[in-house]
Design a protein around this motif. Structure first.
Motif, short mmCIF file in Angstrom:
data_model
loop_
_atom_site.label_atom_id
_atom_site.label_comp_id
_atom_site.label_asym_id
_atom_site.label_seq_id
_atom_site.Cartn_x
_atom_site.Cartn_y
_atom_site.Cartn_z
N ASN A 176 0.83 -1.20 0.00
CA ASN A 176 0.00 0.00 0.00
C ASN A 176 0.87 1.26 0.00
O ASN A 176 1.44 1.63 1.02
CB ASN A 176 -0.92 -0.02 1.24
N GLU A 177 1.01 1.86 -1.19
CA GLU A 177 1.73 3.15 -1.34
C GLU A 177 3.11 3.10 -0.68
O GLU A 177 3.48 3.96 0.12
CB GLU A 177 0.89 4.30 -0.77
N LEU A 178 3.88 2.11 -1.08
CA LEU A 178 5.21 1.88 -0.50
C LEU A 178 6.23 2.77 -1.20
O LEU A 178 6.38 2.73 -2.41
CB LEU A 178 5.59 0.42 -0.67
N SER A 179 6.94 3.57 -0.43
CA SER A 179 8.01 4.42 -0.96
C SER A 179 9.27 4.15 -0.15
O SER A 179 9.31 4.42 1.06
CB SER A 179 7.63 5.90 -0.87
N LEU A 180 10.29 3.61 -0.81
CA LEU A 180 11.55 3.32 -0.13
C LEU A 180 12.71 3.64 -1.05
O LEU A 180 12.56 3.77 -2.27
CB LEU A 180 11.61 1.88 0.37
N GLN A 181 13.90 3.74 -0.46
CA GLN A 181 15.13 3.99 -1.20
C GLN A 181 16.23 3.10 -0.64
O GLN A 181 16.39 2.98 0.57
CB GLN A 181 15.57 5.44 -1.09
N VAL A 182 16.97 2.47 -1.54
CA VAL A 182 18.11 1.64 -1.16
C VAL A 182 19.35 2.23 -1.79
O VAL A 182 19.44 2.37 -3.02
CB VAL A 182 17.91 0.19 -1.63
N ASP A 183 20.33 2.60 -0.97
CA ASP A 183 21.56 3.19 -1.49
C ASP A 183 22.40 2.14 -2.20
O ASP A 183 22.42 0.96 -1.82
CB ASP A 183 22.39 3.78 -0.34
N GLU A 184 23.13 2.59 -3.21
CA GLU A 184 24.03 1.68 -3.92
C GLU A 184 25.09 1.17 -2.95
O GLU A 184 25.67 1.91 -2.17
CB GLU A 184 24.70 2.40 -5.09
N GLY A 185 25.31 -0.14 -2.98
CA GLY A 185 26.28 -0.77 -2.10
C GLY A 185 25.75 -1.14 -0.73
O GLY A 185 26.48 -1.72 0.08
N ALA A 186 24.49 -0.85 -0.45
CA ALA A 186 23.91 -1.13 0.87
C ALA A 186 23.57 -2.61 1.02
O ALA A 186 23.37 -3.34 0.04
CB ALA A 186 22.66 -0.30 1.08
N ILE A 187 23.50 -3.04 2.27
CA ILE A 187 22.83 -4.29 2.62
C ILE A 187 21.53 -3.87 3.31
O ILE A 187 21.56 -3.36 4.43
CB ILE A 187 23.67 -5.17 3.55
N TYR A 188 20.43 -4.03 2.61
CA TYR A 188 19.14 -3.51 3.07
C TYR A 188 18.29 -4.67 3.58
O TYR A 188 17.95 -5.58 2.82
CB TYR A 188 18.44 -2.80 1.91
#
Length: 336
Positions: free
Chosen positions: A21-33
């Motif tokens: 439901n209206e999911l907004s996320l960001q994953v940085d390059e090189g991250a372990i998310y």
């Protein structure tokens, strides 16, 4: 640092049910998310949309700059995907299994043998290369499937519950492998409901509940955001009324409670209950739990005042909020 995975109001509905439901996320390059949530929270649905296996009802997502709806082939070239339940071909040898998928990724035949050797060494399966796949343990099959996702050297790994159902040793081996892949420059986005796995290795965490992202950031950031105050534990040999009075008079002290020590029954948490403990009673160790908003200098000054008043401080410690604490504060136990 640029985001390599982005979602903007990503939504997946099945009739009246909003799985995501209206999911907004960001994953940085090189991250372990670490994508954390209870069963039924929407983790797998989100991952299937990110890997172009499901079309979103609305919203948009980008992986390595490619839109999941407008450029699905670009997304697939950029990712290695390991589903929560994956099939293995039991009638193949381990090396044949990897050779088959390398061919599917159009890896030239002349380079496949060297690639397979490298992948088996990476996941510590070189000694099993000529064994049949069906003779491997579950943990080994997980590592083999992970090797399969790496055949085309993707920038992003999307792993759905990679440690699910593994024994403790196999879980540790998977965690160490993920750390090694991160050191190789891969971005890793993995879902789990095992909080210990996330706390050990993740640089970013997202908590999802009932299809909504309820918290996101580094563990330290979320700790500060969800519980901005500090929690101090002060153990004294008696004199609790005097200690309580000194503490509540200090700036930054939000609340003072008495806790259980050495199996003693816990009294009422209200201040009056603390005040009922007599100063002339036996000098048994009792602990006060203090919610405090001060900085390190203020914590030091608080301890200095207690000792300066002659109060018998036995221990003075501060709680460290772990991921379990953050998770319980961020979620309400809702399942979509």
């Amino acid at each position: 640092m640029p985001a390599i995975i982005e979602t903007h109001n990503l939504t997946k509905r099945y009739g009246a049910l909003a799985a995501v439901n209206e999911l907004s996320l960001q994953v940085d390059e090189g991250a372990i998310y670490g994508f954390v949530g209870p069963n039924g929270a929407g983790k797998t649905t989100t991952m299937r949309m990110l890997t172009t296996l499901l079309q979103p009802t609305s919203g948009q997502a980008f992986v390595s700059g490619c839109s999941i709806t407008r450029d699905p082939r670009g997304v697939r070239r950029a990712i290695g995907y390991m589903p929560d339940f994956f099939g293995v071909y039991d009638d193949m040898k381990v090396w044949e299994y990897l050779d088959f998928f390398a061919a599917c990724y159009e890896i030239p035949e002349a380079t496949r043998a060297g690639l397979i050797n490298d992948l088996l060494e990476l996941v510590d399966l070189s000694h099993r290369r000529d064994d049949m796949v069906d003779t491997l343990s579950r943990g080994m099959k997980q590592r083999l499937c992970l090797a399969r996702t790496l055949a085309h050297d993707p920038r992003v790994l999307i792993l759905d519950e990679p440690a699910s159902g593994l024994d403790p040793r196999a879980r540790i081996e998977i965690r160490e492998l993920l750390l090694e892949l991160s050191r190789m420059g891969k971005t890793i986005f993995f879902s789990t409901h095992i909080l210990a796995d996330v706390a050990e290795i993740c640089t970013q965490v997202g908590i999802i509940e009932a299809g909504r992202l309820v918290a996101q950031g580094s563990l330290a950031d979320m700790q500060r955001r969800l519980r901005p105050h500090r929690r101090l534990h002060i153990t004294l040999l008696g004199h609790l009324p005097e200690a309580h009075a000194a503490l509540v008079a200090r700036p930054g002290v939000m609340e003072v409670r008495q806790t259980v020590v050495n199996g003693e029954p816990r009294p009422d948490e209200a201040a009056e209950a603390v005040g009922q403990v007599g100063a002339d009673g036996p000098a048994s160790a009792k602990t006060l739990e203090v919610d405090f908003t001060g900085d390190d200098a203020a914590v030091s000054a608080l301890l200095r005042e207690l000792v300066g008043r002659g109060l018998p401080v036995l221990r003075f410690t501060e709680s460290v909020h772990d991921l379990e604490d953050v998770f319980m504060h961020a979620t309400q136990g809702i399942v979509s």
